[in-house]
Design a protein around this motif. Structure first.
Motif, PDB file in Angstrom:
ATOM      1  N   SER A  25       0.854  -1.181   0.000  1.00  0.00           N
ATOM      2  CA  SER A  25       0.000   0.000   0.000  1.00  0.00           C
ATOM      3  C   SER A  25       0.885   1.224   0.000  1.00  0.00           C
ATOM      4  O   SER A  25       1.979   1.216   0.577  1.00  0.00           O
ATOM      5  CB  SER A  25      -0.927  -0.014   1.221  1.00  0.00           C
ATOM      6  OG  SER A  25      -1.818   1.091   1.211  1.00  0.00           O
ATOM      7  N   GLN A  82      -2.903  -1.110   4.954  1.00  0.00           N
ATOM      8  CA  GLN A  82      -3.413   0.173   4.497  1.00  0.00           C
ATOM      9  C   GLN A  82      -2.425   1.245   4.941  1.00  0.00           C
ATOM     10  O   GLN A  82      -2.262   1.517   6.130  1.00  0.00           O
ATOM     11  CB  GLN A  82      -4.794   0.449   5.092  1.00  0.00           C
ATOM     12  CG  GLN A  82      -5.415   1.767   4.690  1.00  0.00           C
ATOM     13  CD  GLN A  82      -5.865   1.809   3.254  1.00  0.00           C
ATOM     14  OE1 GLN A  82      -5.358   2.608   2.488  1.00  0.00           O
ATOM     15  NE2 GLN A  82      -6.816   0.953   2.881  1.00  0.00           N
ATOM     16  N   GLN A 133      -1.035   4.880   5.643  1.00  0.00           N
ATOM     17  CA  GLN A 133      -1.644   6.145   6.030  1.00  0.00           C
ATOM     18  C   GLN A 133      -0.640   7.286   6.027  1.00  0.00           C
ATOM     19  O   GLN A 133      -0.932   8.373   6.488  1.00  0.00           O
ATOM     20  CB  GLN A 133      -2.299   6.004   7.408  1.00  0.00           C
ATOM     21  CG  GLN A 133      -3.415   4.974   7.418  1.00  0.00           C
ATOM     22  CD  GLN A 133      -4.180   4.912   8.725  1.00  0.00           C
ATOM     23  OE1 GLN A 133      -3.623   5.154   9.793  1.00  0.00           O
ATOM     24  NE2 GLN A 133      -5.457   4.583   8.637  1.00  0.00           N
ATOM     25  N   VAL A 175      -1.974   0.559   8.886  1.00  0.00           N
ATOM     26  CA  VAL A 175      -2.815  -0.425   9.557  1.00  0.00           C
ATOM     27  C   VAL A 175      -2.586  -1.763   8.876  1.00  0.00           C
ATOM     28  O   VAL A 175      -2.574  -1.851   7.642  1.00  0.00           O
ATOM     29  CB  VAL A 175      -4.305  -0.034   9.488  1.00  0.00           C
ATOM     30  CG1 VAL A 175      -5.174  -1.105  10.153  1.00  0.00           C
ATOM     31  CG2 VAL A 175      -4.540   1.321  10.139  1.00  0.00           C
ATOM     32  N   LEU A 223      -8.787  -4.176   3.594  1.00  0.00           N
ATOM     33  CA  LEU A 223      -8.934  -3.027   4.485  1.00  0.00           C
ATOM     34  C   LEU A 223      -9.462  -1.862   3.664  1.00  0.00           C
ATOM     35  O   LEU A 223      -8.830  -1.443   2.689  1.00  0.00           O
ATOM     36  CB  LEU A 223      -7.587  -2.659   5.106  1.00  0.00           C
ATOM     37  CG  LEU A 223      -7.076  -3.569   6.226  1.00  0.00           C
ATOM     38  CD1 LEU A 223      -5.600  -3.279   6.503  1.00  0.00           C
ATOM     39  CD2 LEU A 223      -7.897  -3.398   7.490  1.00  0.00           C
ATOM     40  N   VAL A 224     -10.631  -1.352   4.046  1.00  0.00           N
ATOM     41  CA  VAL A 224     -11.269  -0.273   3.291  1.00  0.00           C
ATOM     42  C   VAL A 224     -11.140   1.023   4.074  1.00  0.00           C
ATOM     43  O   VAL A 224     -11.591   1.118   5.220  1.00  0.00           O
ATOM     44  CB  VAL A 224     -12.757  -0.582   3.021  1.00  0.00           C
ATOM     45  CG1 VAL A 224     -13.386   0.524   2.179  1.00  0.00           C
ATOM     46  CG2 VAL A 224     -12.909  -1.925   2.327  1.00  0.00           C
ATOM     47  N   ASP A 225     -10.531   2.015   3.455  1.00  0.00           N
ATOM     48  CA  ASP A 225     -10.369   3.324   4.075  1.00  0.00           C
ATOM     49  C   ASP A 225     -11.614   4.155   3.773  1.00  0.00           C
ATOM     50  O   ASP A 225     -11.837   4.556   2.626  1.00  0.00           O
ATOM     51  CB  ASP A 225      -9.121   4.015   3.528  1.00  0.00           C
ATOM     52  CG  ASP A 225      -8.799   5.317   4.252  1.00  0.00           C
ATOM     53  OD1 ASP A 225      -9.646   5.788   5.038  1.00  0.00           O
ATOM     54  OD2 ASP A 225      -7.707   5.863   4.020  1.00  0.00           O
ATOM     55  N   VAL A 247     -10.845   2.708   9.187  1.00  0.00           N
ATOM     56  CA  VAL A 247     -10.550   1.568   8.321  1.00  0.00           C
ATOM     57  C   VAL A 247     -11.421   0.396   8.752  1.00  0.00           C
ATOM     58  O   VAL A 247     -11.516   0.081   9.944  1.00  0.00           O
ATOM     59  CB  VAL A 247      -9.061   1.189   8.398  1.00  0.00           C
ATOM     60  CG1 VAL A 247      -8.779  -0.050   7.556  1.00  0.00           C
ATOM     61  CG2 VAL A 247      -8.191   2.343   7.913  1.00  0.00           C
ATOM     62  N   TYR A 270     -13.457  -2.360  13.016  1.00  0.00           N
ATOM     63  CA  TYR A 270     -13.402  -0.990  12.515  1.00  0.00           C
ATOM     64  C   TYR A 270     -12.495  -0.172  13.423  1.00  0.00           C
ATOM     65  O   TYR A 270     -12.706  -0.126  14.644  1.00  0.00           O
ATOM     66  CB  TYR A 270     -14.805  -0.371  12.490  1.00  0.00           C
ATOM     67  CG  TYR A 270     -14.825   1.083  12.062  1.00  0.00           C
ATOM     68  CD1 TYR A 270     -14.490   1.446  10.759  1.00  0.00           C
ATOM     69  CD2 TYR A 270     -15.185   2.084  12.958  1.00  0.00           C
ATOM     70  CE1 TYR A 270     -14.511   2.764  10.356  1.00  0.00           C
ATOM     71  CE2 TYR A 270     -15.216   3.414  12.564  1.00  0.00           C
ATOM     72  CZ  TYR A 270     -14.870   3.749  11.259  1.00  0.00           C
ATOM     73  OH  TYR A 270     -14.889   5.055  10.868  1.00  0.00           O
ATOM     74  N   ARG A 293      -9.878   6.567  12.571  1.00  0.00           N
ATOM     75  CA  ARG A 293      -8.574   7.188  12.332  1.00  0.00           C
ATOM     76  C   ARG A 293      -8.065   7.858  13.604  1.00  0.00           C
ATOM     77  O   ARG A 293      -8.791   8.602  14.258  1.00  0.00           O
ATOM     78  CB  ARG A 293      -8.688   8.216  11.204  1.00  0.00           C
ATOM     79  CG  ARG A 293      -7.334   8.711  10.690  1.00  0.00           C
ATOM     80  CD  ARG A 293      -7.502   9.497   9.392  1.00  0.00           C
ATOM     81  NE  ARG A 293      -8.010   8.658   8.325  1.00  0.00           N
ATOM     82  CZ  ARG A 293      -7.261   7.891   7.539  1.00  0.00           C
ATOM     83  NH1 ARG A 293      -5.963   7.820   7.744  1.00  0.00           N
ATOM     84  NH2 ARG A 293      -7.804   7.182   6.578  1.00  0.00           N
ATOM     85  N   ASP A 348     -11.976   5.085  -2.099  1.00  0.00           N
ATOM     86  CA  ASP A 348     -11.129   3.902  -1.981  1.00  0.00           C
ATOM     87  C   ASP A 348     -11.849   2.780  -2.718  1.00  0.00           C
ATOM     88  O   ASP A 348     -12.465   1.900  -2.122  1.00  0.00           O
ATOM     89  CB  ASP A 348     -10.891   3.544  -0.513  1.00  0.00           C
ATOM     90  CG  ASP A 348      -9.905   2.379  -0.348  1.00  0.00           C
ATOM     91  OD1 ASP A 348      -9.267   2.008  -1.350  1.00  0.00           O
ATOM     92  OD2 ASP A 348      -9.798   1.848   0.768  1.00  0.00           O
TER      93      ASP A 348
END
Length: 426
Positions: free
Chosen positions: A121, A180, A182, A188, A240-242, A247, A264, A267, A372
């Motif tokens: 990522s 993910q 950041q 993450v 992992l969905v931002d 996330v 979940y 942030r 995303d």
């Protein structure tokens, strides 16, 4: 984007995926439950050490392993692993927007065991690679690590996040790790790991279940922020969905039908929490995305034999809900609303996915602010000039937008990557 065999290790994005790459039916009998009494994980050790086996960079017999790639400033970053029977190494290479190497591959890290899964990522000029290595197949012992890469591919940090024993590591295929990025100082990571107690839906009692673990990585260290067990066999996890505010991770299994769980991480938080927006439970495997406004759930039909053309209830479905829990798709008594039409095309020189359902439609733009959206196997990654797909053997496919707004294969052949090339030292 991680490269996997279709319909086994990765599923296509959106309704295109779910129509073409449906899950296999639940097993006739569930695999044996994850064994209890797992020994405590030993203290993590650095992945690099003087006692580590030699890296297989110069061994022509080294076998290529998992591969992943992502868009970066000025092109694409591709990473892959290779294994020589004693150790594994991870190699990285920068490509231009057309997929041609900008420099020789670079050795990033060597690890004990065989790397069986990795994911890449990238965010704000910094890349993160998370990987799982199988140390001993007989004991199902594994290692979870993460690597930070600066823009020039120098390693900024490495962490061994976990050492674990998990039957699910070897029992069936599926995703073992997600990451993910950041930014330069944070990421993450989600991974399979030690079993976690969950409720057995058939026996109606608690038992050790396939465990999934969430880690927050900082510049000065990391924390295990959450763990969840999912009841049954054939356990797997989504990506992992931002969603901007945090996330989201979905996990699932089969035990007398599909079982679901999710995690979940808001942030900036140091512990997982229950989100305020609803998450519909779809028949696995399913996908989630975020289009900049709403969480998007793509659900396959429960009846794989249904004729979508003759019966809309047999179609794949879509569900949209904002982070304020406002549902944007009609309520139908199903997880979502049946999809009646879909088209991957170009608009303004970039790819979009147009979707319709009875009484409504929506355009999904992967380049939209805050989005995303994952158009993995249909498009690959969009470099700003074309779509680039890299297969597990290094073969490249390029797609471009034509003047008629159609997405077509680039007629110019692309040379494959040399995954066996000797990597330059760090």
């Amino acid at each position: 984007m991680r490269v996997r065999a279709a319909c086994r290790r990765s599923c296509l994005t959106g309704a295109l995926v779910l129509l073409a790459c449906s899950a296999s039916p639940p097993p006739a009998s569930d695999p044996p439950p994850v064994r209890a009494g797992v020994p405590a994980a030993p203290e993590p050790a650095p992945p690099e050490s003087a006692e580590s086996p030699p890296a297989p960079a110069n061994n022509p017999a080294a076998i290529a392993g998992p591969l992943d790639y992502a868009v970066i400033d000025g092109g694409v970053l591709v990473v892959w692993s290779r294994h020589d029977g004693d150790a594994s190494e991870i190699v990285a290479q920068r490509l231009d927007p057309r997929g041609q190497p900008l420099a020789p591959p670079r050795h990033v890290l060597r690890s004990e065991g065989e790397i069986v899964d990795l994911e890449l990522s990238h965010a704000r000029g910094h890349a993160w690679i998370a990987y799982v290595a199988e140390l001993d197949a007989e004991t199902a012992s594994g290692l979870l690590g993460v690597i930070g890469l600066a823009g020039d591919l120098t390693v900024s940090r490495t962490h061994v996040l976990d050492r674990f024993t998990a039957v699910a590591l070897s029992a069936w295929g599926g995703s073992r790790v997600r990451v993910q990025a950041q930014g330069p100082e944070a990421a993450v990571v989600a991974s399979i790991g030690d079993p976690v107690i969950c409720r057995d839906r058939v026996l109606r009692r608690d038992r050790p279940c396939p465990g999934y673990h969430l880690f927050g990585v900082r510049g000065d260290g990391f924390d295990r922020v959450a763990s969840v067990g999912v009841d049954g066999g054939q356990a797997d996890m989504g990506r992992l969905v931002d969603v901007g505010a945090g996330v989201l991770l979905d996990v699932w299994a089969w035990h007398g039908g599909p079982t679901h769980a999710d995690l979940y991480l808001p942030r900036g938080a140091t512990a997982a929490r229950k989100p305020k927006f609803r998450r519909v439970a779809c028949r696995p495997p399913f996908r989630r995305d975020f289009d900049g406004e709403a969480l998007v759930s793509w659900c396959a039909s429960d009846d794989l034999e249904a004729d979508c053309q003759g019966d809309p209830q047999g179609c794949a479905q879509i569900h949209l809900v904002t982070l304020a829990d406002r549902v944007l798709t009609p309520r139908t008594g199903q997880p979502g609303v049946p999809i009646t039409g879909q088209a991957l095309r170009c608009s303004g020189g970039r790819p979009v996915l147009d979707l319709t359902w009875q009484g409504g439609s929506r355009r999904f733009d992967p380049q939209a602010p805050g989005a995303d959206l994952d158009l993995r196997l249909e498009l690959g990654v969009w470099t700003g000039e074309l779509g680039l797909q890299i297969a597990e053997d290094g073969q490249l496919t390029r797609l471009r937008c034509g003047p008629d707004d159609r997405l077509a294969r680039d007629p110019e052949p692309a040379a494959p990557l040399d995954l066996g090339a000797v990597a330059t030292p760090p």
